[in-house]
Design an enzyme around this catalytic site. Structure first.
Site, PDB file in Angstrom:
ATOM      1  N   LYS A 190     -14.616  34.105   9.958  1.00  0.00           N
ATOM      2  CA  LYS A 190     -15.432  32.978   9.484  1.00  0.00           C
ATOM      3  C   LYS A 190     -16.882  33.128   9.931  1.00  0.00           C
ATOM      4  O   LYS A 190     -17.209  33.839  10.867  1.00  0.00           O
ATOM      5  CB  LYS A 190     -14.825  31.663   9.972  1.00  0.00           C
ATOM      6  CG  LYS A 190     -13.470  31.371   9.275  1.00  0.00           C
ATOM      7  CD  LYS A 190     -13.473  30.097   8.495  1.00  0.00           C
ATOM      8  CE  LYS A 190     -12.297  30.049   7.522  1.00  0.00           C
ATOM      9  NZ  LYS A 190     -11.295  29.076   7.898  1.00  0.00           N
ATOM     10  N   ARG A 201      -3.740  32.154  10.816  1.00  0.00           N
ATOM     11  CA  ARG A 201      -3.941  32.654   9.450  1.00  0.00           C
ATOM     12  C   ARG A 201      -5.071  33.684   9.497  1.00  0.00           C
ATOM     13  O   ARG A 201      -6.213  33.330   9.792  1.00  0.00           O
ATOM     14  CB  ARG A 201      -4.306  31.462   8.553  1.00  0.00           C
ATOM     15  CG  ARG A 201      -4.582  31.806   7.108  1.00  0.00           C
ATOM     16  CD  ARG A 201      -5.012  30.551   6.354  1.00  0.00           C
ATOM     17  NE  ARG A 201      -5.224  30.818   4.947  1.00  0.00           N
ATOM     18  CZ  ARG A 201      -6.342  31.308   4.429  1.00  0.00           C
ATOM     19  NH1 ARG A 201      -7.377  31.570   5.225  1.00  0.00           N
ATOM     20  NH2 ARG A 201      -6.436  31.524   3.139  1.00  0.00           N
TER      21      ARG A 201
END
Ligand code: HH2
Length: 281
Positions: free
Chosen positions: A224, A258
């Site tokens: 991210k 995840r």
């Protein structure tokens, strides 16, 4: 105190499960366009499983800031061939479908999806009754505002951890009312969704407060932007940074991670899990 070898193995047991990401999108922020054909999806899924994933998360709509929303028909057109191919491949991992739409979830569940990953946290009022009836787990994620994928613009929290927790508990009440069993309600604080880098770090550092709410916790730190900024690398170069974030989460009791590259985080997570278990002895 040194642990005997067998004790160390036992201590390693409560390792969070790894969920390998499969994006059948042209525009996902890290792996968009890589899985255009069902055979490519199965190949990547086999790789994920070989690297330690016990879950696969199949998504057909990008949620990166600024991504264009797509129609249900387009989402199904991308998703269903990939899901059929995954089911036919009979892999050992369970399959979650990343969708915020009940109409898409219904088709996916009919084809044998094992869970729904809903980044809109029951934004579609038909989602909760559908999942309740199917008796499968649902990940409900905090997305940080009415404009779902708008990045961190205008993000404001007095206490981000407390507010995310309250939001998720509220969603859980609605899920329970609809008849979803408590163990099937998985919380995710939604790293990168409507949050500044500081908010993401606070959530990561204080994840144990969300673990304490009693629901299983899923987390998606993978590649991210807040990690990209921290290490000064593009998304593809962020697997080590992802592994570090996964370890921090594992030390606090996260249940599911995840990630884009399970193999890049697996060993680090096992070490963190062993340390956590050791601390609890
Ligand atoms: N992040 C993304 C998508 N789905 N689901 C959960 N539960 N938690 C997350 O943090 C999460 C998620 C965004 O990542 P990615 O799928 O790689 O990108 P894109 O949305 O561009 O497809």
């Amino acid at each position: 105190m040194t642990l005997p070898a067998y004790d160390l193995i036992a201590a390693v047991r409560p390792v969070p499960q790894l969920m390998g990401i499969l994006n059948v999108t042209p525009d996902s922020f890290s792996d968009g366009g890589q899985l255009a054909h069902p055979e490519q999806v199965v190949q990547r899924a086999q790789q994920h499983v070989a690297e330690g994933a016990s879950w696969l998360d199949l998504g057909a709509e990008s949620t990166r800031p600024g991504a264009a929303p797509i129609s249900v028909a387009e989402e199904l057109r991308r998703l269903l061939p990939a899901l059929r191919a995954l089911k036919a491949a009979r892999l050992s991992a369970r399959i979650s479908v990343d969708t915020r739409r009940a109409a898409v979830a219904a088709e996916a569940l009919a084809l044998g999806a094992d869970a729904i990953n809903d980044v809109s946290a029951l934004g579609d009022s038909d989602m909760a009754p559908l999942v309740a009836q199917a008796q499968v787990p649902i990940i409900v994620m905090h997305y940080g505002g009415p404009a779902p994928w708008g990045g961190a613009q205008g993000a404001h929290y007095d206490d981000v951890v407390q507010e995310v927790g309250a939001f998720l508990q509220n969603v859980a009440s609605r899920a329970l009312e609809a008849g979803i069993a408590p163990p099937n309600i998985w919380f995710d604080p939604g790293l990168g969704f409507g949050k500044t880098p500081e908010h993401n770090l606070a959530l990561l550092q204080q994840l144990h407060q969300l673990v304490a709410l009693g629901q299983p916790i899923a987390l998606g730190p993978s590649r991210k932007r807040f990690l990209q900024r921290l290490v000064g690398k593009p998304s593809q170069g962020c697997d080590e940074a992802t592994a570090a974030a996964c370890c921090v989460a594992t030390l606090q009791g996260v249940h599911l991670l995840r990630v884009h590259a399970p193999g890049a985080v697996k060993d680090a997570v096992r070490v963190a899990a062993a340390l956590r278990s050791h601390g609890q002895r």
